[in-house]
Motif scaffolding. Structure first.
Motif, short mmCIF file in Angstrom:
data_model
loop_
_atom_site.label_atom_id
_atom_site.label_comp_id
_atom_site.label_asym_id
_atom_site.label_seq_id
_atom_site.Cartn_x
_atom_site.Cartn_y
_atom_site.Cartn_z
N ALA A 111 0.77 -1.05 -0.07
CA ALA A 111 -0.12 0.04 0.04
C ALA A 111 0.87 1.36 -0.14
CB ALA A 111 -1.12 -0.12 1.25
N GLY A 112 2.15 1.36 0.46
CA GLY A 112 2.93 2.29 0.69
C GLY A 112 3.56 2.68 -0.73
N ARG A 113 3.70 1.72 -1.54
CA ARG A 113 4.27 1.95 -2.64
C ARG A 113 3.57 1.87 -4.03
NH1 ARG A 113 7.69 -0.13 0.79
NH2 ARG A 113 9.61 0.41 0.90
N VAL A 114 2.47 1.34 -3.79
CA VAL A 114 1.28 1.23 -5.06
C VAL A 114 0.12 2.13 -4.79
CG1 VAL A 114 0.05 -0.35 -6.46
CG2 VAL A 114 2.11 -1.06 -5.16
N LEU A 198 -8.51 13.60 11.17
CA LEU A 198 -8.57 14.73 9.94
C LEU A 198 -8.20 16.12 10.32
CD1 LEU A 198 -11.97 13.43 8.43
CD2 LEU A 198 -9.79 12.98 7.50
N ARG A 199 -8.63 16.52 11.56
CA ARG A 199 -8.05 18.05 11.87
C ARG A 199 -6.74 18.13 12.30
NH1 ARG A 199 -13.58 19.15 15.60
NH2 ARG A 199 -15.16 19.07 13.81
N SER A 200 -5.75 16.89 12.61
CA SER A 200 -4.76 16.89 12.84
C SER A 200 -3.61 17.34 11.87
CB SER A 200 -4.35 15.53 13.90
OG SER A 200 -4.38 14.51 12.91
N ARG A 201 -2.48 17.12 12.27
CA ARG A 201 -1.42 17.23 11.31
C ARG A 201 -1.04 16.03 10.47
NH1 ARG A 201 5.18 18.06 12.93
NH2 ARG A 201 5.86 18.24 10.77
N ALA A 202 -1.48 14.91 10.87
CA ALA A 202 -1.43 13.93 9.88
C ALA A 202 -2.62 13.96 9.14
CB ALA A 202 -1.67 12.39 10.84
N GLY A 203 -3.79 14.22 9.50
CA GLY A 203 -4.89 14.44 8.63
C GLY A 203 -4.58 15.16 7.21
N ARG A 204 -3.85 16.58 7.91
CA ARG A 204 -3.48 17.45 6.68
C ARG A 204 -2.38 16.74 5.92
NH1 ARG A 204 -3.88 20.93 11.31
NH2 ARG A 204 -1.66 20.66 11.55
N SER A 212 -1.70 15.85 -4.22
CA SER A 212 -0.40 15.85 -4.97
C SER A 212 0.41 15.42 -4.21
CB SER A 212 -0.14 17.07 -5.52
OG SER A 212 1.22 17.04 -6.34
N GLU A 213 1.20 14.04 -4.56
CA GLU A 213 2.35 13.31 -3.71
C GLU A 213 3.47 14.05 -4.05
OE1 GLU A 213 2.80 9.23 -4.83
OE2 GLU A 213 0.93 8.44 -3.94
N THR A 214 3.86 14.66 -5.14
CA THR A 214 5.04 15.51 -5.48
C THR A 214 4.85 16.51 -4.37
OG1 THR A 214 4.73 14.60 -7.71
CG2 THR A 214 6.13 16.66 -6.98
N ALA A 215 3.82 17.32 -4.32
CA ALA A 215 4.01 18.41 -3.42
C ALA A 215 3.96 18.01 -2.10
CB ALA A 215 2.70 19.36 -3.90
N ALA A 216 3.22 16.78 -1.54
CA ALA A 216 3.39 16.48 -0.19
C ALA A 216 4.99 16.23 0.28
CB ALA A 216 2.64 15.43 0.14
N ALA A 217 5.63 15.42 -0.95
CA ALA A 217 7.03 14.96 -0.74
C ALA A 217 7.94 16.29 -0.64
CB ALA A 217 7.58 14.26 -1.71
N ALA A 224 5.38 7.37 1.68
CA ALA A 224 5.20 5.58 1.86
C ALA A 224 4.68 5.47 3.43
CB ALA A 224 6.57 4.91 1.67
N ARG A 225 5.34 6.25 4.41
CA ARG A 225 4.94 5.91 5.70
C ARG A 225 3.54 6.46 5.93
NH1 ARG A 225 8.53 8.98 9.85
NH2 ARG A 225 9.83 8.10 8.59
N TYR A 226 3.09 7.36 5.10
CA TYR A 226 1.60 7.87 5.51
C TYR A 226 0.50 7.04 4.90
CZ TYR A 226 2.37 12.16 8.58
OH TYR A 226 2.60 12.84 9.63
N ARG A 227 0.99 6.54 3.81
CA ARG A 227 0.09 5.75 3.10
C ARG A 227 -0.24 4.46 3.62
NH1 ARG A 227 1.94 6.41 -3.03
NH2 ARG A 227 0.32 4.54 -3.09
N ALA A 228 0.98 3.96 4.04
CA ALA A 228 0.90 2.72 4.81
C ALA A 228 0.15 2.66 6.33
CB ALA A 228 2.53 2.27 4.95
#
Length: 372
Positions: A111-114, A198-204, A212-217, A224-228
């Motif tokens: 799930a973290g890579r696909v 959803l209201r926390s830093r992890a939710g944002r 956008s994964e690129t912008a998030a990175a 990968a860690r957050y998706r997993a």
């Protein structure tokens, strides 16, 4: 700043009224409606988890029924005696949820890579693998016939009618009435933890991944860690939902946890609104209650026959699938953010409705006085 205390007061008042309304049904409704509520609360728990994964983190999953099966069978086997581990049922419930999270953790590297349709196909394989295991491992799962679900007990209190009789305000409390408050408490826990996330830093961070994964990175989010992590959390919510469904059904069978159940959960979050806790709840109630209501009132509905009727008539289950399939199409066309988003916009429009502004009227009077 002056608006904060009144807003908090209104929110607390709304929560209090909702809690009182949700606590009242066991005193006024019969078993049929209580069972609909039990199924709906269990489904809403699982739908909130899938909403976090698909609607918030942007990961498509078709394997939600697999983790529901882990929760249901995990609780049944861990809390059962023949076959089973014979654990206290309260401990079995917690362990089943953790077991679903553990299995989700084992799958989380994928799930973290696909992502996208590739993750959907990978999770789809889990459904077929899980069904094969449930059918083949007959000494543990009971095979095609399934297993009877042991009633949940906390200390000396049992959430079924086999224990001492219980009456509250003159109303006898059987299994459905007792399970109602258990399901309500666990659903409330799920609701508030998901909204807090959803209201926390992890939710944002999860929302940034969806956009956008690129912008998030670039912003420093470990993709990968957050998706997993989102996949593991969704698996635990599904495990809890599966255990609640098992307690409501009182028997688990492999055929229930198939691909159709995963599609139902996708329908719940699409109809309710992706990324919305309230929307997932609304969608779960709609998709869960519709076939049950159509089954009960099949003889009063046109073109719908009672279950088991002869001929090529349309059964309640098939009719309900057609209806919420049509609901998905209508939602995608007229309310892309789901029923939850539609209700939110209506509420916001009511709040923004302006009062009569006296300033233009006064300006018009002054202009008229100065007109020669």
């Amino acid at each position: 700043m002056s608006d904060l205390p009144p807003r908090r007061t209104r929110r607390a008042l709304v929560i209090l009224i909702a809690a009182l309304l949700l606590c009242a049904p066991p005193f006024y409704l019969d078993v049929f409606w209580l069972r609909i509520g039990l199924f709906a609360m269990a489904a809403a728990t699982g739908a909130i988890g899938l909403g976090l994964l698909t609607g918030t983190a942007g990961q498509l999953s078709l394997g939600h029924s697999f983790f529901l099966a882990i929760g249901a069978y995990g609780y049944t086997w861990l809390g059962g005696d023949e076959p089973g581990a014979g654990l206290p049922t309260a401990l079995a419930l917690v362990t089943a949820v953790l077991l679903a999270g553990l299995v989700g953790g084992l799958f989380s590297p994928v799930a973290g890579r696909v992502r996208g349709v590739y993750l959907g196909v990978a999770t789809l394989a889990l459904v077929f693998l899980g069904h094969h295991i449930l059918v083949s491992a007959e000494p543990v799962t009971g095979g095609f016939n399934g297993l009877s679900v042991p009633p949940l007990s906390v200390g000396s209190f049992s959430f079924d009618a086999s224990g001492p009789e219980l009456a509250v305000l003159g109303v006898p409390f059987g299994a459905e009435e007792r399970l109602w408050y258990l399901s309500l408490a666990l659903f409330a826990f799920t609701w508030f933890t998901a909204r807090g996330l959803l209201r926390s830093r992890a939710g944002r961070a999860l929302k940034a991944l969806r956009d956008s994964e690129t912008a998030a990175a670039v912003m420093g989010v470990p993709v990968a860690r957050y998706r997993a992590g989102a996949f593991v959390l969704s698996s635990m919510y599904a495990g809890l939902a599966g255990a609640l469904l098992a307690l409501a059904f009182r028997r688990v069978v492999p055929d229930y946890f198939g691909l159709a159940l995963s599609v139902d959960y996708l329908a719940m979050i699409v109809i309710g609104g992706l990324g919305s806790v309230a929307g997932a709840t609304v969608g779960a109630v709609f998709v869960t209650a519709l076939p049950l209501l159509m089954t009960r009132y099949a003889d009063q509905l046109p073109l719908v026959a009672a279950p088991g009727a002869a001929g090529g008539t349309l059964g309640p289950t098939e009719a309900s699938r057609y209806l919420y399939g049509a609901a998905i199409v209508l939602v995608l066309i007229f309310a892309p953010d789901g029923l939850g988003g539609l209700l939110h916009r209506l509420r916001a429009r009511i709040r923004r409705r302006p009062a009569a502004d006296p300033v233009p009227a006064a300006s018009a009077v002054r202009a008229k006085e100065h007109t020669p």
